[in-house]
Design an enzyme around this catalytic site. Structure first.
Site, short mmCIF file in Angstrom:
data_model
loop_
_atom_site.label_atom_id
_atom_site.label_comp_id
_atom_site.label_asym_id
_atom_site.label_seq_id
_atom_site.Cartn_x
_atom_site.Cartn_y
_atom_site.Cartn_z
N GLU A 129 -9.33 13.97 64.31
CA GLU A 129 -7.94 14.08 64.79
C GLU A 129 -6.99 13.57 63.71
O GLU A 129 -7.41 12.79 62.84
CB GLU A 129 -7.78 13.25 66.07
CG GLU A 129 -7.83 11.75 65.79
CD GLU A 129 -8.19 10.90 67.00
OE1 GLU A 129 -9.35 11.00 67.45
OE2 GLU A 129 -7.32 10.16 67.46
N LYS A 131 -4.44 11.49 61.54
CA LYS A 131 -4.10 10.07 61.43
C LYS A 131 -2.57 10.02 61.40
O LYS A 131 -1.94 10.47 60.44
CB LYS A 131 -4.69 9.47 60.16
CG LYS A 131 -4.42 8.00 60.02
CD LYS A 131 -5.20 7.42 58.84
CE LYS A 131 -5.02 5.92 58.72
NZ LYS A 131 -3.65 5.48 58.58
N ASP A 133 1.08 8.71 60.98
CA ASP A 133 1.65 7.72 60.07
C ASP A 133 2.79 7.00 60.78
O ASP A 133 3.96 7.35 60.63
CB ASP A 133 2.16 8.44 58.81
CG ASP A 133 2.31 7.49 57.66
OD1 ASP A 133 1.98 6.30 57.83
OD2 ASP A 133 2.75 7.94 56.59
N TYR A 239 -4.68 7.19 71.27
CA TYR A 239 -5.93 7.65 70.63
C TYR A 239 -7.07 6.64 70.76
O TYR A 239 -8.15 6.88 70.25
CB TYR A 239 -5.71 8.00 69.16
CG TYR A 239 -5.04 6.91 68.34
CD1 TYR A 239 -5.67 5.69 68.13
CD2 TYR A 239 -3.78 7.11 67.79
CE1 TYR A 239 -5.04 4.69 67.40
CE2 TYR A 239 -3.15 6.11 67.06
CZ TYR A 239 -3.79 4.90 66.87
OH TYR A 239 -3.19 3.92 66.15
N LYS A 327 -8.32 10.11 54.08
CA LYS A 327 -6.89 10.15 53.73
C LYS A 327 -6.55 11.41 52.92
O LYS A 327 -7.35 11.87 52.11
CB LYS A 327 -6.54 8.91 52.88
CG LYS A 327 -6.72 7.59 53.59
CD LYS A 327 -5.63 7.28 54.59
CE LYS A 327 -4.35 6.86 53.95
NZ LYS A 327 -4.22 5.45 53.67
N CYS A 432 25.97 31.94 35.15
CA CYS A 432 26.00 30.58 35.68
C CYS A 432 26.48 30.61 37.13
O CYS A 432 27.56 31.15 37.42
CB CYS A 432 26.95 29.73 34.83
SG CYS A 432 27.25 28.10 35.54
N CYS A 435 30.10 28.74 37.33
CA CYS A 435 31.37 29.21 36.76
C CYS A 435 31.36 30.71 36.45
O CYS A 435 32.38 31.25 36.02
CB CYS A 435 31.72 28.40 35.51
SG CYS A 435 30.67 28.75 34.09
N CYS A 450 24.18 27.99 30.50
CA CYS A 450 25.54 28.49 30.68
C CYS A 450 26.28 28.26 29.36
O CYS A 450 26.21 27.18 28.79
CB CYS A 450 26.20 27.71 31.81
SG CYS A 450 27.98 27.83 31.83
N CYS A 456 32.90 24.70 32.05
CA CYS A 456 32.11 24.91 33.28
C CYS A 456 32.20 23.61 34.08
O CYS A 456 31.81 22.54 33.61
CB CYS A 456 30.66 25.21 32.93
SG CYS A 456 29.55 25.15 34.35
#
Ligand code: IVH
Length: 727
Positions: A129, A131, A133, A239, A327, A432, A435, A450, A456
């Site tokens: 099942e 784990k 956190d 659990y 894990k 860009c 701009c 650019c 810009c």
């Protein structure tokens, strides 16, 4: 307290050294436990914490008689804090042994069979099942009534947070048809979407935000005022169980079903498995679904299904022999690529950023990853060689995100099998996005840029952010947020660095001063103006770095400053390299050739650490009219301190390249760098074959591993300081 971590080979450690190490580790791990369990604000990553615990354990295994009374191996959390009534768990709340790979899982089964004296081919049944956190909690019911809700604490004594538990909808206040005494154990968690909403609410209220859903759940559960807990959306999965007056069933699986009948939420992904292969298949299935779940999980828990066998197997001091947590990698996770955005940096580089379905990797919620450049997305590197076996990355793909330490998350792989017809090939923009100017790729450059330079807005803003940053002008009170604000401000705009230094005088002429604006006030406005005034005196190296010229980081800026000593020499040489020989030549290629023959060019490129790339970048910046004028306007406001080359003749660090990693306890990074440089050393941010020495503090991770692989000398901050004092 100066903190120190050494990653030494345990086989080489003497008894005396081990004793000192164990004291140090007990202190460091205790501090980490307090930060994590009590303050809900971890100071080191989960992976580093595990590494320190493993190191502690291997020392104890080698010298069992040195194991301390306060050994970190004996505890599973932190002692209860003040403020809640203490509860003694009649049955300890255990932790789980970790399996970090498949081999550990096979070893787990082999050790069970060995312990029980079973033939290697005996079939064992397990549950597998997720784990969760979150934070573990034990709910005690007597005659169906919830009488207390205890946190794990140190595994033996926890805190009664019943008043808070009663505010959580998933926790029944009374049970019908339950055993007279029943302790239900499980995990309190916060969903990812609730966590995001909570953090934005906290931000609006000017209150602390949480690093991840687990910390948010822990912080919310341990509120002294239950009314605050009520406003926090917490959930509970059951659990396990503690004391029970009559058995819930004869198998793990049946007991979980019983808990479900009693109205507890149980995880729908629990699965009965018949072999290790089955467990591993379920692990993979859960790992693939991880990003689609609205709660964080960090592995899969395997438990022997038969309770009679669980009973025979029993427990070690803090973990049962019949269960293990497989894990997930603390560095990798699969998730979904929702979109690709383009960010424009201070040098005009168009950087693609992956927008990901959020997934928590090693305690950090990852929702963005760098995609580097268009070749990278298309599946090849800068030498046109395939990466990821040539697989391109499309919007809508399932991708494996990689994150280690402070490194920006990257995409490690793409699952083309899960690709659907909905996934979209990404068309990299040729204009860009900020701009609209052309974005071009120069020969041999994988980055599209650019061409608009400072006109810009995105480039101008990013350049300003760089200019005020810590390693540059370090103007306190003028961070990214304020730069964005001032750039768009009608009455008090900052469009280029020189504008920062006229801010105060311009403000005086405005009808409404900064001090009277929302979010400012007398004090912050005054502080900002005085921080700006203090920045008018700046060292040459910092100034060069602050200009934000392509390829000129702190190290190159220092190399240039040390060579030229003062601003006039520096600029004169660049001008000579740029103008004198190339005057009147407009063809770029021709210009470059002529420039590279000039003595001034040779002077720049002969500086140790400076090459053609930096020299070209300098000349490009200083010959662009808009940029040059902006630099001149800035200089009119400054007093630039000369830099003298250090006398490093006798230093052990002269010409050595050093890398600092982890947390330093005695000084800041900036100070450590300055001290190293004053001894003639260079400081680099990454470990490579050119590194001579790595100085590691607590929390160091991947850089240490790399240094070990390359056989580079590693020392602690304390050892480095001793050498520094003697050199
Ligand atoms: S069983 C005796 N099952 O993980 C075994 N624990 O690292 C008791 N956890 O302390 C634990 N999900 O807080 C179990 N499905 C799960 C779990 C789980 C999360 C937590 C629990 C435990 C910690 C160990």
């Amino acid at each position: 307290m100066p903190r120190r971590t050494q990653f030494r080979d345990v086989s080489e450690i003497t008894e005396h050294e081990a004793q000192a190490e164990l004291i140090h580790l007990a202190n460091v791990l205790k501090a980490a436990n307090i930060a994590y369990f009590e303050n809900d604000a971890p100071e080191i990553t989960d992976a580093d914490y595990d590494e320190l615990r493993r190191y502690n354990k291997s020392l104890e295994d080698k010298f069992p008689h040195l194991k301390r009374m306060d050994s970190p191996s004996n505890s599973v959390g932190s002692s209860p804090t003040n403020g809640f009534i203490k509860i003694h768990h009649t049955i300890p709340m255990l932790s789980l042994e970790n399996a970090s790979d498949i081999i550990d899982v096979w070893k787990f089964e082999a050790s069970i069979k060995k312990y029980l004296g079973l033939c290697p081919d005996t079939r064992l049944y397990y549950t597998a099942e997720p784990k969760i956190d979150g934070v573990s909690l034990s709910l005690r019911y007597e005659k169906g009534q919830l009488v207390h809700a205890a946190t794990r604490g140190d595994g033996r004594v926890g805190e009664n947070v019943a008043a808070n538990a009663r505010c959580i909808a998933d926790i029944p206040q009374y049970l019908t048809e339950s055993p007279d005494t029943l302790e239900v154990r499980g995990e309190i968690y916060m969903s990812r979407s609730d966590f995001t909403a909570l953090n934005s609410r906290q931000l609006q209220l000017g209150q602390r935000t949480f690093a991840n859903p687990r910390n948010a759940a822990a912080g919310s559960l341990r509120q002294l005022n239950p009314e605050i807990t009520r406003t926090r959306p917490l959930h509970f999965f059951a659990y396990a169980w503690g004391e029970v007056s009559e058995p819930l069933g004869t198998t793990q699986y049946a007991c979980i079903q019983r808990l479900k009948t009693l109205r507890f939420q149980t995880n729908p992904l629990i699965h009965l498995c018949q072999s290790v292969d089955d467990l591993l298949a379920h692990y993979e299935k859960i790992e693939m679904q991880r990003a689609t779940l609205d709660y964080d999980i960090d592995g899969v828990v395997y438990k022997i299904n038969d309770l009679a066998l669980q009973e025979r197997l029993g427990s070690r001091s803090t973990t049962p022999r019949w269960a293990i947590a497989h894990k997930f990698s603390a560095e990798m996770a699969w998730t979904y690529l929702q979109d690709i955005d383009i960010q424009v940096g201070r040098t005009g580089a168009l950087s693609p950023v992956a927008r990901l379905a959020p997934v928590t990797v090693g305690g950090v919620v990852v929702s963005n990853a760098t995609l580097h450049n268009e070749d990278y997305i298309a599946g090849y590197d800068s030498n046109k060689k395939p990466i990821r076996a040539g697989k391109d990355i499309r919007i809508g793909d399932w991708v494996q995100v990689y994150r280690a330490g402070d490194v920006i998350p990257k995409i490690a792989d793409v699952d083309v099998v899960r690709r659907t017809s909905q996934s979209k090939v990404f068309k990299f923009p040729k204009q860009c996005p900020e701009c609209g100017s052309n974005a071009i790729r120069e020969e041999n450059d994988s980055v599209r840029r650019c061409v608009a330079g400072l006109t810009c807005p995105a480039q101008a803003v990013e350049k300003l952010k760089h200019f005020v940053s810590k390693a540059a002008f370090d103007i306190v009170g003028l961070g990214d947020k304020q730069i964005e604000m001032f750039y768009r401000d009608e009455h008090l705009p900052i469009h280029e660095p020189a504008d920062i230094f006229s801010l105060s005088s311009r403000d005086k002429k405005n009808a409404t001063g900064l001090a009277d604006r929302d979010g400012w006030g007398q004090k912050s406005a005054k502080n900002l103006f005085s921080a700006i005034d203090s920045a008018r005196v700046i060292s040459l190296n910092r100034l060069i770095f602050s200009l934000g010229i392509r390829n000129i980081g702190e190290v190159a800026a220092m190399d240039l400053a040390r060579h030229f000593g003062n601003w006039d020499n520096f600029v004169r040489t660049i001008d000579q390299a740029a103008n004198e020989p190339a005057a009147g030549i407009n063809n770029q290629r021709e210009r470059r050739k002529v420039i590279s023959d000039s003595p001034a060019w040779s002077e720049i490129t002969n500086i140790d650490g400076i090459g053609d790339t930096v020299a070209t970048a300098l000349i490009n910046s200083f010959t662009q009219d808009a940029e040059r004028m902006s630099i001149e306007r800035l200089l009119a406001n400054l007093s630039v301190e000369d830099v003298t080359a250090p006398n490093s003749y006798n230093s052990a660090f002269a010409n050595k390249t050093l890398v600092f990693t982890g947390t330093l306890g005695r000084m800041t990074r900036a100070e450590a760098k300055a001290r190293a440089e004053s001894h003639g050393a260079k400081v680099s941010g990454s470990v490579s074959t050119r590194t001579d020495l790595v100085i590691a503090g607590p929390g160091a991770g991947s850089k240490i591993r790399k240094a070990k692989e390359l056989g580079i000398q590693i020392m602690s901050e304390d050892e480095w300081c001793v050498l520094l004092e003697n050199s």
